[in-house]
Motif scaffolding. Structure first.
Motif, PDB file in Angstrom:
ATOM      1  N   ASN A   1       0.813  -1.207   0.000  1.00 32.10           N
ATOM      2  CA  ASN A   1       0.000   0.000   0.000  1.00 32.10           C
ATOM      3  C   ASN A   1       0.850   1.262   0.000  1.00 32.10           C
ATOM      4  OD1 ASN A   1      -2.261  -1.592   0.000  1.00 32.10           O
ATOM      5  ND2 ASN A   1      -3.231  -0.598   1.756  1.00 32.10           N
ATOM      6  N   ASP A   2       2.038   1.203   0.601  1.00 34.25           N
ATOM      7  CA  ASP A   2       2.911   2.370   0.586  1.00 34.25           C
ATOM      8  C   ASP A   2       3.297   2.749  -0.839  1.00 34.25           C
ATOM      9  OD1 ASP A   2       2.870   2.661   3.325  1.00 34.25           O
ATOM     10  OD2 ASP A   2       4.741   1.560   3.655  1.00 34.25           O
ATOM     11  N   GLU A   3       3.602   1.754  -1.661  1.00 31.54           N
ATOM     12  CA  GLU A   3       3.937   2.014  -3.061  1.00 31.54           C
ATOM     13  C   GLU A   3       2.748   2.624  -3.796  1.00 31.54           C
ATOM     14  OE1 GLU A   3       5.624  -0.456  -6.968  1.00 31.54           O
ATOM     15  OE2 GLU A   3       5.616  -1.392  -4.974  1.00 31.54           O
ATOM     16  N   CYS A   4       1.569   2.155  -3.476  1.00 34.09           N
ATOM     17  CA  CYS A   4       0.346   2.662  -4.101  1.00 34.09           C
ATOM     18  C   CYS A   4       0.040   4.092  -3.624  1.00 34.09           C
ATOM     19  CB  CYS A   4      -0.804   1.721  -3.758  1.00 34.09           C
ATOM     20  SG  CYS A   4      -2.169   1.712  -4.939  1.00 34.09           S
ATOM     21  N   ARG A   5       0.274   4.365  -2.348  1.00 28.87           N
ATOM     22  CA  ARG A   5       0.030   5.716  -1.803  1.00 28.87           C
ATOM     23  C   ARG A   5       0.941   6.759  -2.441  1.00 28.87           C
ATOM     24  NH1 ARG A   5      -0.225   2.853   3.314  1.00 28.87           N
ATOM     25  NH2 ARG A   5      -2.411   2.667   3.951  1.00 28.87           N
ATOM     26  N   ASN A   6       2.113   6.349  -2.868  1.00 27.47           N
ATOM     27  CA  ASN A   6       3.022   7.280  -3.522  1.00 27.47           C
ATOM     28  C   ASN A   6       2.419   7.853  -4.797  1.00 27.47           C
ATOM     29  OD1 ASN A   6       5.026   6.969  -1.596  1.00 27.47           O
ATOM     30  ND2 ASN A   6       6.102   5.365  -2.742  1.00 27.47           N
ATOM     31  N   VAL A   7       1.464   7.137  -5.375  1.00 33.26           N
ATOM     32  CA  VAL A   7       0.810   7.583  -6.602  1.00 33.26           C
ATOM     33  C   VAL A   7      -0.511   8.292  -6.302  1.00 33.26           C
ATOM     34  CG1 VAL A   7      -0.193   6.832  -8.806  1.00 33.26           C
ATOM     35  CG2 VAL A   7       1.867   5.706  -7.917  1.00 33.26           C
ATOM     36  N   TYR A   8      -1.319   7.713  -5.409  1.00 29.29           N
ATOM     37  CA  TYR A   8      -2.686   8.196  -5.221  1.00 29.29           C
ATOM     38  C   TYR A   8      -2.932   8.940  -3.908  1.00 29.29           C
ATOM     39  CZ  TYR A   8      -3.594   4.947  -9.059  1.00 29.29           C
ATOM     40  OH  TYR A   8      -3.565   4.285 -10.254  1.00 29.29           O
ATOM     41  N   GLY A   9      -2.025   8.838  -2.960  1.00 29.43           N
ATOM     42  CA  GLY A   9      -2.223   9.489  -1.675  1.00 29.43           C
ATOM     43  C   GLY A   9      -3.008   8.626  -0.705  1.00 29.43           C
TER      44      GLY A   9
END
Length: 269
Positions: free
Chosen positions: A187-195
């Motif tokens: 999820n951290d990798e995903c948050r880098n894109v979408y917040g």
């Protein structure tokens, strides 16, 4: 007082979308590109019976979603597919989208969207109560994760996503059920894109390198682990640049809703 102010800023930062980016899009709203318009992108045709748990959902308002059979009288789908109290025709056991083994029509009264669904696609999950369905090789349920797996983040696991894609009058693969094998990321990798406002603890994301992803019309469809064949995700959102942008795609994390599903359906493992 200083601690209180610090906490306010910390929460705001966690929920912010990274500077200079747009909002992610519901998969049903994603732009469609070229020959892969409106379907699983860069995947492969599903042989008959490969994913017997997937159903097509044709809503009276004219939109299409996917769903998953989780019991003889229950289908799991995305919350953003449920709106306006519209009835839905459920297509069971179809390879070509409208050539089902059989169909059922279900009224809006038998559709249950999560009460805390919101515009940031948090809690993007819904249930549809259906007439009783008998299981066989082409129509069967997919199992939920067990309670022992509720804290499994599935990072690095491989899974299969499936769907027909957006309704189209064109011939060819647009109308045929497709699958794609993808790897779950943190999820951290995903948050880098979408917040952090869109990617919450109850989100699960996949790597879409090579343009392998879900696309418009696949909303609500399943993400099922290769190991154990459990549904861990419900197709929710994708990148604003389109299905083949190579950016993470987001799903509702099923393990975050096992209690809610059990309370409404009686199904648990």
């Amino acid at each position: 007082m200083k601690l209180f102010v610090f906490l306010i800023f910390a929460v705001a930062a966690a929920n912010a979308v990274p500077t200079g980016v747009k909002k992610p899009l519901r998969v049903m709203d994603m732009p469609k590109q070229g020959s892969i318009e409106g379907r699983i992108t860069n995947g492969y045709p599903a042989f008959e019976g490969k994913v017997p748990y997937i159903v097509g959902l044709s809503f009276n308002g004219g939109w299409w979603c996917g769903g998953s059979i989780i019991g003889n009288t229950w289908v799991l789908t995305a919350g953003h597919c449920i709106k306006d109290g519209s009835g839905v025709t459920i297509y069971y056991g179809a390879s070509f989208r409208h050539e089902a083994q059989f169909t059922h029509w279900v009224s809006g009264n038998d559709q249950i969207r999560h009460p805390h669904y919101n515009d940031q696609l948090n809690n993007d999950i819904a249930l549809i109560r259906t007439p009783h369905v008998d299981f066989w090789s082409l129509v069967n349920k997919v199992e939920l994760p067990s309670y022992n797996d509720r804290y499994n983040n599935y990072n690095g696991w491989w899974a299969v996503a499936s769907g027909w894609g957006h309704t189209s009058n064109e011939s060819g693969m647009h109308n045929y059920l497709n699958c794609v094998d993808v790897q779950i990321i943190s999820n951290d990798e995903c948050r880098n894109v979408y917040g952090g406002g869109y990617v919450i603890d109850n989100t699960i994301c996949i790597n879409t390198s090579g343009g392998k992803s879900t696309c418009s019309g696949d909303s609500g469809g399943p993400l099922v682990t290769h190991d154990g064949n459990r549904i861990v995700g419900i197709t929710s959102f994708g990148h604003w640049e389109g299905c083949t942008a190579g950016q993470p795609a987001g799903f509702t994390r099923v393990t975050g809703y096992l209690d809610w599903i059990r309370d409404n359906t009686g199904i648990s493992y």
